[in-house]
Write an enzyme that holds these catalytic residues in place. Sequence first.
Site, PDB file in Angstrom:
ATOM      1  N   THR A 180      11.998   0.836  -1.254  1.00  0.00           N
ATOM      2  CA  THR A 180      12.379   1.834  -2.254  1.00  0.00           C
ATOM      3  C   THR A 180      13.899   1.963  -2.389  1.00  0.00           C
ATOM      4  O   THR A 180      14.434   1.833  -3.493  1.00  0.00           O
ATOM      5  CB  THR A 180      11.711   3.187  -1.950  1.00  0.00           C
ATOM      6  OG1 THR A 180      10.321   3.055  -2.205  1.00  0.00           O
ATOM      7  CG2 THR A 180      12.286   4.304  -2.806  1.00  0.00           C
TER       8      THR A 180
ATOM      9  N   SER B 139      11.784   0.091   6.080  1.00  0.00           N
ATOM     10  CA  SER B 139      11.686   1.204   5.115  1.00  0.00           C
ATOM     11  C   SER B 139      12.687   1.027   3.977  1.00  0.00           C
ATOM     12  O   SER B 139      13.289   1.986   3.509  1.00  0.00           O
ATOM     13  CB  SER B 139      11.936   2.548   5.810  1.00  0.00           C
ATOM     14  OG  SER B 139      10.988   2.761   6.825  1.00  0.00           O
TER      15      SER B 139
ATOM     16  N   GLU C  10       8.475   4.078   7.679  1.00  0.00           N
ATOM     17  CA  GLU C  10       8.358   4.022   9.129  1.00  0.00           C
ATOM     18  C   GLU C  10       8.524   5.373   9.820  1.00  0.00           C
ATOM     19  O   GLU C  10       7.883   5.624  10.844  1.00  0.00           O
ATOM     20  CB  GLU C  10       9.377   3.000   9.678  1.00  0.00           C
ATOM     21  CG  GLU C  10       8.994   1.569   9.344  1.00  0.00           C
ATOM     22  CD  GLU C  10      10.158   0.609   9.426  1.00  0.00           C
ATOM     23  OE1 GLU C  10      11.101   0.770   8.624  1.00  0.00           O
ATOM     24  OE2 GLU C  10      10.149  -0.299  10.268  1.00  0.00           O
TER      25      GLU C  10
ATOM     26  N   GLY D  55       0.836  -1.196   0.000  1.00  0.00           N
ATOM     27  CA  GLY D  55       0.000   0.000   0.000  1.00  0.00           C
ATOM     28  C   GLY D  55       0.869   1.243   0.000  1.00  0.00           C
ATOM     29  O   GLY D  55       0.386   2.363   0.032  1.00  0.00           O
TER      30      GLY D  55
ATOM     31  N   ALA E 149      17.092   8.212  -3.298  1.00  0.00           N
ATOM     32  CA  ALA E 149      15.975   8.126  -2.358  1.00  0.00           C
ATOM     33  C   ALA E 149      16.340   7.266  -1.158  1.00  0.00           C
ATOM     34  O   ALA E 149      16.941   6.208  -1.308  1.00  0.00           O
ATOM     35  CB  ALA E 149      14.749   7.539  -3.054  1.00  0.00           C
TER      36      ALA E 149
ATOM     37  N   GLY F 153       2.828   2.027  -2.491  1.00  0.00           N
ATOM     38  CA  GLY F 153       2.962   2.556  -3.850  1.00  0.00           C
ATOM     39  C   GLY F 153       4.236   2.067  -4.526  1.00  0.00           C
ATOM     40  O   GLY F 153       4.656   2.626  -5.534  1.00  0.00           O
TER      41      GLY F 153
END
Lengths: 794, 159
Positions: free
Chosen positions: A569, A566, A756, A525, A751, A527
Amino acid sequence: MARARKGRRFITTTVEVEGREEVKVVEMPAFDVAPWGDDAALTIVGQRAPRVDALEKTTGRARYTADIARPGMLHAVLVRAHAAAGVATVDASVARAMRGVLDVITADEVAGQLASGGAKLFERTIRYSGQPVAAVCAETLGAARAAAAAVRVSVAPAPFVVTYDASVAPGAPSVKGSGSNLALNSPLVESRGDIAAGLAKAQVTVSLTVRTPCALHSALEPHGAVAEWEGDRLVVWESTQGVFRVRANLAAAFRLPHTHVRVLCDFMGGGFGAKNAAGPHTYAAAFLARRLQLPVRCLVDREGEQLDTGNRPASLQRITLGARRDGRLTAIRCEAEIPLGVMGWEGGPAKIYHELYSCPNVHTTEAFALVNTSAMQAFRAPGHAEGAFGLERAMDLLARKLGMDPVALRVKNFAKKDEEKQRPWSGNGLLRCYEEGARRFGWSERRAALAGGDARAAVARDARVSRGASASLAREAVVDGRRVRRGIGVAAQCWGTGGGPPAYALVRLNADGTATVLTGTQDLGTGARTVFAQVAAEALGMTLAQVRCVIGDTERLPYTGNSWGSMTTPSVAPAVRMAAEDARAQLFEAAAEMLGVAPESLSASAGTIRSSATDQTMTYAAVAKKLGEVCIIGRGSRGPNVPKTGIFSFGAQFAEVEVDVDTGVVRVLRIVAAHDCGRVLNPTLAESQLEGGILQGLGYALFEERVLDASLGLPLNPSLHDYKVPTMVDAPVIEAFCVGGADATANHVGARGLAEPPIIPTAPAIANAVADALGAEPLEIPLTPWRMLGLAPR
Amino acid sequence: MHLHVNGRAREVHAPGHASLLTVLREQLALTGTKEGCGHGECGACTVLVDGRPEYACLTLVGAVDDAKITTIEGLGSPAAPHPLQIAFAALDATQCGFCTPGQVVSAAALLAQNANPSEAEIREAMVGNLCRCGTYPKIIAAILAVARGEYGALPEGAR
């Protein structure tokens, strides 16, 4: 442009996950990719693209694990024991005879059937309330539920402990059955400098003891699995944060090679840390499917979800801060006690005490005690959310004692480097977070007004008051007939978000000029599916609509790790970019041949390739058509992080509250959140993540607590009626944004992680605002009305 | 038993005390309606019964055999989405998406009753739909945008 890398292909490096370090041998990428710095001209990455799968979700077409239906599929329901400790006897005779029931499995049926070290399913010894003891399998969900209710579970009770103090008391019953209840090498001690000297040097000290509650993840989609055997191969659909970890779990439990286990997860309904492995429902589904030779779906019901799929353990933190009169910290000490559950890992509150502020002398201890409650699981920023409540409450008390602005105190103690590990940050935008957050919040003006200045003048001066701010800034007011006191508070955050290897992606160019990204990750969720499509489209020089990202399949997609820490990405996006760069380079070689130019003269954007040498253009579709079924596949891998560098995300949140002085109800009016996570790949999705973390933090601050009856050892609120998560009525106005630019040191996409961090500072920011409002010190969350009414004035 | 679901008459085989949610999901394969709790606590199973929002998990199928039932699939499809479905997608009023169908259906019920709700009225009307990902701010924005007509005219009544 890509160039081949020289040197060793595999190196040994340290990978960090949620503060834990692992030494691993990792693959160096086959070629270097130039970092996307702040000056990179990006047209898709960084844009507010809607989620690529948004319409599937909003029209109800997205298929989650519970929506998977297989021909002949049966339904399994877990049966649980409701006692804290003892020996269970399961009588399933009535259930077995009920209409539609095909099978009931208990400890008797599974004994010796699953590999030890793999799964433990259905033990007779009960160690916590909610422990599964059987599974009923029936033709329909209704029949399975009815039969599960007819299974009689009786527990011959044994002594138990459910609190930290009881667990470590002399003569306490052993949670494991034998041995001490202290776990994980407790107490874990971490120290730098000389804490005694630091306290001796302090001109001002504050000491306090805070308590945080046991919180439940409460994802809207409960855990679930659908299992189906194709001969000796097992296929499992699982709602999970890690398809490859579930595959490893199942392969171990059923003694299967990885070639014979396929785990799938296309859409999943939230995880927050609780869905990182196969669970009893997974093993039960696969076990029953093998016994019955039919597909089996096993979904955890809501009560089971709240009882036994993980939690953020409670904590008690005894804190002392020492500082010079100018605000510089000289000593930070925290002693923490954590009742862990029947098992867990070292995700305690101490780490943030070492990381967030500059201080030469820091000393923390964490004692983890096993108790007869369900096992902890990582819950969004495990440890840091608890630790931030203690540390940031303590900083608030210190600021008051010093007569300093709490923001100024934090700025004064800004850590220019990672002092715990004595290494530089890859980037740290925390000072900008304080500055920009305070400015948008109107911090100084509000602070002055609440302290007794001219409220109306302050509001008028604050030209950028955002929506939701109080129209008046008087400390006391009557709002809709309620007598309220107002206050503001701030808190900060840091969290390691570097990600790292291994993570892989492939980019396949299709014969019509479109591209497919293949990477075995999962989208909780967050993305992830969308941002990886953006990254690939950017690197390919195509439009977002020309790229589809396929995720969540261990058989057909390359490996990525769990979506925890986290790190999805920062781990996967560089692999995706590299795969896309590789595919583009190959296609350029083909196009160069067709155009009669050098590949170096080619560039691409929006699906069109252009030669700077001849100004000729050719679309991806045209090149692909000429190539026919020649298949271009780009391969990308995540290289190791820069050594000796702290890769963290940072943030500061500002809260404005009203406390009803007659009822004790706390209402959060507004949160302004400024965060730094390096390059933002999609600002809309980043905002959504920030808002989501803030709302979970608000629940942690105000409502959420697993309530135990200590005399019976039973959780009393295993439902969404009694365990209160925030509703739309509770949602404040949130102004959330990122201040950072690209972090080219972190990885070549620039990035860092963001999932979190936003939950970390919300609860202390709210509690600090309540302290400001009431002139009293809330030291325990949730900030329930009765606690607020009981607070003694400072 | 006959049900009127999404404009069609459907034949189902279920005892009258079966939940509407189970029948929709397991017999009619209308899996857009989600089960988050089974006890009327979360709102993920919200459907329209004669235009009213109801928790399908607490609705006995025998009690609605003469009613018009609309599920998330009946509001629109990816090819022909309802304005709320477009707005929720465009404004990112969905994260994991599990609660989203229930949120969209509740919002449709609200707008059918009150074409121009205030923010406070939206919060009150939507309080029974939990979202653990925290999409509430964006849901409020999406409903306000649809009420302003930014995503097209609403269909006449619930189908």
